[in-house]
Motif scaffolding. Sequence first.
Motif, mmCIF file in Angstrom:
data_model
loop_
_atom_site.group_PDB
_atom_site.id
_atom_site.type_symbol
_atom_site.label_atom_id
_atom_site.label_comp_id
_atom_site.label_asym_id
_atom_site.label_seq_id
_atom_site.Cartn_x
_atom_site.Cartn_y
_atom_site.Cartn_z
ATOM 1 N N ASN A 1 0.868 -1.185 0.000
ATOM 2 C CA ASN A 1 0.000 0.000 0.000
ATOM 3 C C ASN A 1 0.902 1.230 0.000
ATOM 4 O O ASN A 1 1.331 1.708 1.036
ATOM 5 N N ILE A 2 1.183 1.723 -1.202
ATOM 6 C CA ILE A 2 2.177 2.796 -1.333
ATOM 7 C C ILE A 2 1.710 4.095 -0.677
ATOM 8 O O ILE A 2 2.530 4.922 -0.260
ATOM 9 N N GLU A 3 0.390 4.269 -0.558
ATOM 10 C CA GLU A 3 -0.114 5.489 0.089
ATOM 11 C C GLU A 3 0.303 5.546 1.548
ATOM 12 O O GLU A 3 0.499 6.638 2.104
ATOM 13 N N SER A 4 0.444 4.410 2.202
ATOM 14 C CA SER A 4 0.830 4.384 3.617
ATOM 15 C C SER A 4 2.342 4.340 3.807
ATOM 16 O O SER A 4 2.842 4.542 4.919
ATOM 17 N N ALA A 5 3.091 4.061 2.736
ATOM 18 C CA ALA A 5 4.535 3.808 2.855
ATOM 19 C C ALA A 5 5.279 5.030 3.381
ATOM 20 O O ALA A 5 4.954 6.168 3.050
ATOM 21 N N GLU A 6 6.279 4.762 4.210
ATOM 22 C CA GLU A 6 7.178 5.802 4.710
ATOM 23 C C GLU A 6 8.558 5.198 4.893
ATOM 24 O O GLU A 6 8.714 3.971 4.968
#
Length: 560
Positions: free
Chosen positions: A335-340
């Motif tokens: 889930n790239i939107e959540s990635a950090e």
Amino acid sequence: MFGCNSLCWDSSVPEFTDPDPLPFSLPSPLPQWPQGGSFASGRICLGEIEVVKVNNFEKVWRCTSLNGKSLGFTFYRPLEIPEGFFCLGYYCQSNHQPLRGYVLVARETSFDASVLESPALEKPLNYSLIWSLDSHDECVYFWLPNPPTGYKAMGIVVTSSPKEPEVEEVRCVRDDLTETCETSDLLLTVKSKYAKDSFQVWNTQPCDRGMLARGVDVGTFFCGSTYFDSEQVVDIVCLKNLDSSLHAMPNQNQIHALIQHYGPTVYFHPDEKYLPSSVQWFFKNGAVLHAAGNKKGIAIDYQGSNLPSGGTNDGAFWIDLPTDGDARNNLKKGNIESAELYVHVKPALGGAFTDIVMWVFCPFNGPATLKVALMNIEMSKIGEHVGDWEHFTLRISNFTGELWSVYFSQHSGGGWIHAFDLEFNKGNKPIVYSSKDGHASFPHPGTYLQGSSKLGIGVRNDAAQSKFIVDSSVKYQIVAAEYLGEGVITEPCWLQYMREWGPTVVYDSRSEIEKIINLLPLFVRFSVENLFELFPTELYGEEGPTGPKEKDNWLGDEYC
């Protein structure tokens, strides 16, 4: 890294000339860093010695060759040394890169004869001639300072005259203020009909490197004849940082400013099926903790608070995907939107540099693509594993706050890339390319082969720009910076989990690879055993990957 040149010298042939290297600057000016401590102040105190970085030079000897080819190295004497500071040695670098190197110059912070028997710095007694080139139109002489008893030489002096240098030219350093160093890259080999022996030049680096090491690279070089006694290598040493406070390291506000200024843009491949996510997303969406002897796993708290903490990777626990098909496939995609990016900040090279290590987490590592001659073969399972941790590292000069280089981790290896060889996006933010399925880091788009590029056999890594990006200057979390002191950075619970982030997988890959090898022409199939050795060992089975703290580079230096 510099490459090694090995060419013959003949000054009777007109020399090939190429332009003098020009100084390198980052794309954008450096900001005004937040105040506090001595970070980016231009000077670093090492205890009894204070050092300044000098990058203004005058050319002493430009090493060129015959037949239109250039050896491409120039030797320099440092200039504009601040009053009260002393040269420790000369500098050399390739002509085929921007002039960006430095040497350290030093002064004593104080000397109290009632407390200390000997000053920190002393003149050499004299010099020993290491090598010379004396032709009718080209002369150069390399000198090793001979230190007084209890002192060490830090570098080499280069002259165009056979006259021995003045003892005022450099200083030697008291032995207890130094660390041993070793040769690293062989930069240059010169063979000449005007010199008895061949001549070689090496970079040097502290023998002990990593977060807890105290060796400070001076920026000088080591040289000798081809037949020199290897014991000579220890005649050149580096400095030791005896300031336990590491006052030149950035404080918490400065760390945030550095990340916001230099944080790379990470591009994932346009065909990437297994994108990154945050660790919390991975836990909340079905990751399961298994214990040896228990068939059924347990759900993991989104903070990882129910993971076993500390210990070692003893095989007692591992993380896996859920058994439910839909949930399992959803978790694999990430889930790239959540990635950090998870950031570990630590001293490097004795606190003269700061390493900002940026860890990226992907719930799943996809299968390998093998390149065998002209064939590209996507494997069905080989190379797959749950829980993929990859990283890259920004190395920052604590003298100026300037980005010096970036380390790109590539599976079980990687390498440092100078700032002048990076691609930049939005000012001084480098670009990092994450390879398709395997998530190794690269400085440029393209296809990289892990194996034999000569034979065209190995694992294929493809990197390219796409709409799948993570901006690490915005999406990051500092998870550790031990030098700041206990309690300054609160480490997340999952960082203390020292076991496997995925189950161990054993592949029957030898038979699959053997089938592929048998498709090759006979002239390529020189030996099945030899061809097997060209493929990375991880293809034959995947131990469950461990988290950042279990990696060698958590405490140690990056592996090259």
